[in-house]
Each structure stands twice: as structure tokens, then as C-alpha cells.
Design a protein around this motif. Sequence first.
Motif, mmCIF file in Angstrom:
data_model
loop_
_atom_site.group_PDB
_atom_site.id
_atom_site.type_symbol
_atom_site.label_atom_id
_atom_site.label_comp_id
_atom_site.label_asym_id
_atom_site.label_seq_id
_atom_site.Cartn_x
_atom_site.Cartn_y
_atom_site.Cartn_z
ATOM 1 N N ASP A 33 -1.268 -5.360 -14.122
ATOM 2 C CA ASP A 33 -1.978 -6.231 -13.176
ATOM 3 C C ASP A 33 -3.322 -5.637 -12.772
ATOM 4 O OD1 ASP A 33 -0.185 -8.313 -13.015
ATOM 5 O OD2 ASP A 33 0.966 -7.397 -11.395
ATOM 6 N N ARG A 34 -4.161 -6.516 -12.253
ATOM 7 C CA ARG A 34 -5.439 -6.082 -11.688
ATOM 8 C C ARG A 34 -5.327 -5.969 -10.168
ATOM 9 N NH1 ARG A 34 -9.677 -5.933 -15.173
ATOM 10 N NH2 ARG A 34 -9.320 -6.866 -17.225
ATOM 11 N N LEU A 35 -6.180 -5.152 -9.595
ATOM 12 C CA LEU A 35 -6.177 -4.959 -8.153
ATOM 13 C C LEU A 35 -6.922 -6.117 -7.496
ATOM 14 C CD1 LEU A 35 -5.389 -2.918 -5.897
ATOM 15 C CD2 LEU A 35 -7.716 -2.036 -6.064
ATOM 16 N N LEU A 36 -6.210 -6.879 -6.670
ATOM 17 C CA LEU A 36 -6.776 -8.030 -5.962
ATOM 18 C C LEU A 36 -6.587 -7.834 -4.461
ATOM 19 C CD1 LEU A 36 -5.332 -10.805 -8.298
ATOM 20 C CD2 LEU A 36 -7.600 -9.737 -8.412
ATOM 21 N N THR A 37 -7.133 -8.744 -3.680
ATOM 22 C CA THR A 37 -7.115 -8.579 -2.226
ATOM 23 C C THR A 37 -5.705 -8.404 -1.680
ATOM 24 O OG1 THR A 37 -9.111 -9.919 -2.030
ATOM 25 C CG2 THR A 37 -7.803 -9.597 -0.031
ATOM 26 N N LEU A 73 -14.954 -3.888 -0.729
ATOM 27 C CA LEU A 73 -15.201 -5.193 -1.352
ATOM 28 C C LEU A 73 -15.892 -5.033 -2.696
ATOM 29 C CD1 LEU A 73 -16.336 -7.370 1.699
ATOM 30 C CD2 LEU A 73 -14.211 -7.584 0.391
ATOM 31 N N ASP A 74 -16.783 -4.065 -2.781
ATOM 32 C CA ASP A 74 -17.472 -3.836 -4.050
ATOM 33 C C ASP A 74 -16.477 -3.440 -5.138
ATOM 34 O OD1 ASP A 74 -19.922 -4.422 -2.962
ATOM 35 O OD2 ASP A 74 -20.451 -2.330 -2.564
ATOM 36 N N GLU A 75 -15.496 -2.623 -4.769
ATOM 37 C CA GLU A 75 -14.480 -2.212 -5.745
ATOM 38 C C GLU A 75 -13.603 -3.396 -6.143
ATOM 39 O OE1 GLU A 75 -13.641 2.460 -4.706
ATOM 40 O OE2 GLU A 75 -12.944 0.931 -3.281
ATOM 41 N N LEU A 76 -13.244 -4.234 -5.172
ATOM 42 C CA LEU A 76 -12.427 -5.403 -5.482
ATOM 43 C C LEU A 76 -13.164 -6.394 -6.366
ATOM 44 C CD1 LEU A 76 -10.611 -6.185 -2.101
ATOM 45 C CD2 LEU A 76 -9.559 -5.418 -4.228
ATOM 46 N N ASP A 77 -14.479 -6.491 -6.182
ATOM 47 C CA ASP A 77 -15.275 -7.431 -6.973
ATOM 48 C C ASP A 77 -15.247 -7.104 -8.457
ATOM 49 O OD1 ASP A 77 -15.974 -8.964 -4.813
ATOM 50 O OD2 ASP A 77 -17.909 -7.989 -4.473
ATOM 51 N N THR A 78 -14.981 -5.856 -8.809
ATOM 52 C CA THR A 78 -14.923 -5.477 -10.222
ATOM 53 C C THR A 78 -13.568 -5.790 -10.850
ATOM 54 O OG1 THR A 78 -14.150 -3.209 -9.801
ATOM 55 C CG2 THR A 78 -16.542 -3.596 -9.747
ATOM 56 N N ARG A 79 -12.611 -6.204 -10.042
ATOM 57 C CA ARG A 79 -11.261 -6.545 -10.514
ATOM 58 C C ARG A 79 -10.683 -5.444 -11.405
ATOM 59 N NH1 ARG A 79 -9.504 -11.770 -10.345
ATOM 60 N NH2 ARG A 79 -8.490 -11.521 -12.365
ATOM 61 N N LYS A 118 -4.927 -2.056 -11.693
ATOM 62 C CA LYS A 118 -4.303 -1.283 -10.616
ATOM 63 C C LYS A 118 -3.945 0.138 -11.046
ATOM 64 C CE LYS A 118 -0.997 -4.157 -9.384
ATOM 65 N NZ LYS A 118 0.163 -4.710 -8.646
ATOM 66 N N ALA A 119 -3.322 0.275 -12.202
ATOM 67 C CA ALA A 119 -2.799 1.582 -12.596
ATOM 68 C C ALA A 119 -3.901 2.630 -12.716
ATOM 69 C CB ALA A 119 -2.037 1.463 -13.910
ATOM 70 N N SER A 120 -4.945 2.321 -13.485
ATOM 71 C CA SER A 120 -6.005 3.310 -13.679
ATOM 72 C C SER A 120 -6.820 3.517 -12.415
ATOM 73 C CB SER A 120 -6.914 2.891 -14.835
ATOM 74 O OG SER A 120 -7.469 1.607 -14.615
ATOM 75 N N PHE A 121 -7.006 2.440 -11.632
ATOM 76 C CA PHE A 121 -7.777 2.565 -10.399
ATOM 77 C C PHE A 121 -7.061 3.470 -9.406
ATOM 78 C CE2 PHE A 121 -8.715 1.296 -6.041
ATOM 79 C CZ PHE A 121 -10.108 1.342 -6.027
#
Length: 223
Positions: free
Chosen positions: A38-42, A54-60, A63-66
Motif C-alpha cells: 500500500d501507499r501512505l495516505l492521510t 503534507l508535502d510527504e503525503l503529496d508524493t504518495r 508505506k513500507a519503504s517510507f
Amino acid sequence: FAKSGLRGSTTGAGGTGSYLLDLLAKTSVATIDVYDGDRLLTHNAFRAPGAVSLDELDTRPHKASFLASRYDPFRTGIRGHDCFVTAENLHLLDECTFVFVCIDSGTARRTIVEHLISRGIPFIDCGLGMLINDEQHAIFGTVRATLVTTERADAARNYLSFGNDEPGDDVYASNVQVAELNAMNACMAVMRFKQYLRFYVDLRGETQWTFGTSTNTMSGDAA
């Protein structure tokens, strides 16, 4: 820990998985592999420890690597894998000496659990269930940590749910924010893990440990 050479894995970097990563990062476990496609979302950023901009979330980001990268200034040995563990790549878990399973799909849980049992790899399955109490218009939640080893595999199967998860059946699937329960689930799992390693005394040898929000009580069932 005495067993600092342990290679652990978490499948699922959602709410509970992200808190698990935070707690395990502060142990001497040599390697921690995190698997999640999955991707990291709000909504899941609110289920993770710390804060995401918010800047980090905007890059979608995935989740795991982030989440794994957040610990680069702190320690080595944490690796994020941006994929789900499926029937096609179960071999990824074969080198692990312990696994934490944090997923909400009964079908996927069965696939992973049966593979781990067949390989004799000990693991803890984490669970968080929520329902609405119509009379009080409030949430009833249950948090679970189930320890599965070769010796207790048959008994543990009675506690694990392998039914398909339908989004409408669980309040958690609606993205309700209950970070405190995610954190509690992770704490229970890591404490049980440390008992397994004989870091904490374990007098009861419980297979499953549960907590209910409606009564504030914990219960355990011995194998």
C-alpha cells in the motif's frame, strides 16, 4: 535481547504494523523486514507513530519503504519491501526467524499462516476488531495477539479467523482513527514476543491474549 541475531519480519505496515516497527526498532533484533504494497495516505498516516508532512503525503510514498527509512538515522538493519506477501512470493519469509502478521484479509492470513506453520517459523498474528454498539452509539473494540509456534500450532488454529473480510462488516475498514488501539495491539504483540524470547517471565504460556474496550479487561488462553 540475548538473541540479537534474530531476523524478524512484519507483514503489513498499517496502524499496528507501524507501531510494531517502532517498538522492534528499539530492540537488538538484527534485521527487520517490512512488507506492504500500500501507499501512505492521510487515513493511515494518522494510524502511525510520529507525524507525516503534507508535502510527504503529496508524493504518495509506499508505506513500507517510507516507514523503514524513518529509522535510518537511528539504526541499521530495517528494510522496507513495497509489495504484499502473496502465494507467489512466500519464500520471502523463509529466512525469517520470527514473523508478525498484521493484515485484515482472512484469505491472505490463511496463505501466510499455513506457510509459516509448514516451515516451522514462529509468529504472532495481530488482530483488531470493532463493532458499533447501537444502544450506546459507541464503538466496541477487541485487540488480539496470538502466538503460534510449532508446539502450539494446532491449538492456535482455533483462534485465527480465515474468513474473507468484507469492508462493511468492520468499523475499522471505514478508516476510523483508533491509533491507541493500534499501539496497544503492537505493545501486546511485542511483550508476547519478549516472553517467547524469555526476556520477560512467562508463567502461563498463553496462546492468545485479548483486550476488550467495553470492560477494560484482558484475558488469555493457555495452549
